[in-house]
Design an enzyme around this catalytic site. Structure first.
Site, PDB file in Angstrom:
ATOM      1  N   ASN A  21       0.869  -1.174   0.000  1.00  0.00           N
ATOM      2  CA  ASN A  21       0.000   0.000   0.000  1.00  0.00           C
ATOM      3  C   ASN A  21       0.907   1.225   0.000  1.00  0.00           C
ATOM      4  OD1 ASN A  21      -1.816   2.037   0.479  1.00  0.00           O
ATOM      5  ND2 ASN A  21      -2.352   1.380   2.561  1.00  0.00           N
ATOM      6  N   LYS A  23       0.161   4.226  -0.260  1.00  0.00           N
ATOM      7  CA  LYS A  23      -0.477   5.427   0.307  1.00  0.00           C
ATOM      8  C   LYS A  23      -0.194   6.620  -0.613  1.00  0.00           C
ATOM      9  CE  LYS A  23      -0.251   3.287   4.782  1.00  0.00           C
ATOM     10  NZ  LYS A  23      -0.355   3.421   6.221  1.00  0.00           N
ATOM     11  N   HIS A 105      -9.809   1.461   4.492  1.00  0.00           N
ATOM     12  CA  HIS A 105      -8.564   1.611   5.256  1.00  0.00           C
ATOM     13  C   HIS A 105      -8.819   2.531   6.458  1.00  0.00           C
ATOM     14  CE1 HIS A 105      -4.488   2.714   6.351  1.00  0.00           C
ATOM     15  NE2 HIS A 105      -4.098   1.618   5.714  1.00  0.00           N
ATOM     16  N   GLU A 107      -7.177   4.838   7.737  1.00  0.00           N
ATOM     17  CA  GLU A 107      -6.905   6.264   7.523  1.00  0.00           C
ATOM     18  C   GLU A 107      -8.113   6.952   6.895  1.00  0.00           C
ATOM     19  OE1 GLU A 107      -3.231   5.734   5.419  1.00  0.00           O
ATOM     20  OE2 GLU A 107      -2.232   5.156   7.281  1.00  0.00           O
ATOM     21  N   GLU A 173      -5.880  -4.839  10.420  1.00  0.00           N
ATOM     22  CA  GLU A 173      -4.856  -3.832  10.680  1.00  0.00           C
ATOM     23  C   GLU A 173      -5.204  -3.064  11.953  1.00  0.00           C
ATOM     24  OE1 GLU A 173      -2.632  -2.623   6.844  1.00  0.00           O
ATOM     25  OE2 GLU A 173      -4.409  -1.394   6.995  1.00  0.00           O
ATOM     26  N   GLY A 179       1.938   2.303  10.763  1.00  0.00           N
ATOM     27  CA  GLY A 179       2.874   3.412  10.616  1.00  0.00           C
ATOM     28  C   GLY A 179       3.576   3.800  11.895  1.00  0.00           C
ATOM     29  N   SER A 217       2.870  -2.133  10.407  1.00  0.00           N
ATOM     30  CA  SER A 217       4.313  -2.153  10.694  1.00  0.00           C
ATOM     31  C   SER A 217       4.967  -3.505  10.432  1.00  0.00           C
ATOM     32  CB  SER A 217       4.582  -1.694  12.132  1.00  0.00           C
ATOM     33  OG  SER A 217       4.175  -0.353  12.302  1.00  0.00           O
TER      34      SER A 217
HETATM   35  P1  PGA Z   1       2.425   0.251   7.713  1.00  0.00           P
HETATM   36  O1  PGA Z   1       0.987   0.498   6.991  1.00  0.00           O
HETATM   37  O2  PGA Z   1       2.958  -1.041   7.166  1.00  0.00           O
HETATM   38  O3  PGA Z   1       3.254   1.443   7.308  1.00  0.00           O
HETATM   39  O4  PGA Z   1       2.162   0.195   9.159  1.00  0.00           O
HETATM   40  C1  PGA Z   1       0.105  -0.550   6.757  1.00  0.00           C
HETATM   41  C2  PGA Z   1      -1.161  -0.017   6.137  1.00  0.00           C
HETATM   42  O5  PGA Z   1      -1.613   1.053   6.531  1.00  0.00           O
HETATM   43  O6  PGA Z   1      -1.739  -0.631   5.226  1.00  0.00           O
END
Ligand code: PGA
Length: 259
Positions: A21, A23, A105, A107, A173, A179, A217
């Site tokens: 991803n 982003k 997601h 976010e 997640e 993140g 992460s």
């Molecule tokens: P990350 O993000 O691996 O940077 O924690 C995962 C995601 O948001 O899909």
């Protein structure tokens, strides 16, 4: 008590999936370098997809021609066409060779107030156009501390009540692990993935066919342990998917589980 042995045996039959991803990252120049490194290093093994920002779909679709890596997007409209300024339909994503789209997601749920109902509508729209939705679920730290992980995940999984869940990928997640560099502990992940598998099993006799990913992460040095968990069918990778060597190592960890 759920029977982990049965679960494990069935999971072995499912090819693992690793999804990058990106982003809101990338540039035409950087994408070219990153995708060249990935296509050179990744052959058969685990299935690998990269979900890129909309403006780069055309470029990355071209770069992935003749590779085993598949393309995905990070969101899709619930509507098929019309007066929805700024939205992108599932049919448009298909025109750019997308196979996957991330839906719900955290976010987007947090920053754009995307509701469970919207996530459900997007899931239906994606499936109708022939895309595989990657439906994200996960609790916040406050929800975990309050002991409501299963309530939250169960509510979010409601997006799948109206669809054939075997055609969907589910990504667990935990919001607090995204993140932050703080991956959930394998035991915590195993517990929630098992809960999701049980949720599916209670609704379909094809529960084993739904791929369940862990995200949050995941790094090169943690991937193998997470992917080895009984109900884990791969990962959704954010930050580490932007670093070729990290992502390649993660994909290889999944490939080892797929053979
Ligand atoms: P990350 O993000 O691996 O940077 O924690 C995962 C995601 O948001 O899909």
């Amino acid at each position: 008590m759920r029977d982990c042995r049965v679960s494990h045996t069935l999971v072995e039959m499912v090819r693992q999936l690793v999804v990058g991803n990106w982003k809101m990252n990338g540039s035409l120049a950087d994408n070219r370098v990153l995708v060249a490194a990935l296509t050179a290093a990744l052959g058969d093994g685990a299935e690998v997809a990269i979900c890129v920002p909309f403006p780069y779909l055309s470029q990355v679709s071209g770069l992935l021609q003749a590779s085993n890596i598949v393309l995905g997007a990070q969101d899709v409209s619930a509507h098929s066409e019309g007066a929805y300024t700024g939205q992108v339909s599932a049919r448009m994503l298909r025109e750019f060779d997308c196979a996957y789209v991330i839906v719900g997601h955290s976010e987007r749920r947090a920053m754009l107030r995307e509701s469970d109902a919207e996530v459900a509508d997007k899931t239906i729209a994606a499936l109708a156009a022939g895309l595989t939705p990657i439906v994200c679920v996960g609790e916040t730290l406050a929800e975990r501390d309050a002991g409501s992980v299963q309530d939250v995940i169960g509510r979010q999984l409601g997006a799948l009540e109206a669809v054939d869940a075997s055609r969907v990928v589910i990504a667990y997640e935990p919001v607090w692990a995204i993140g932050t560099g703080r991956s959930a502990q394998p035991a915590q992940v195993a517990e929630v993935l098992g809960f999701i598998r049980d949720w599916l099993r209670a609704r379909t006799d094809k529960a084993h066919a739904t791929r369940i990913l862990y995200g949050g992460s995941v790094k090169a040095d943690t991937a193998a342990e997470l992917f080895a968990l009984p109900d884990c069918d791969g990962g959704l990778i954010g930050g580490a998917s932007l670093v070729a060597e990290e992502f390649i190592t993660i994909c290889r960890a999944a490939a080892d589980r797929s053979t």
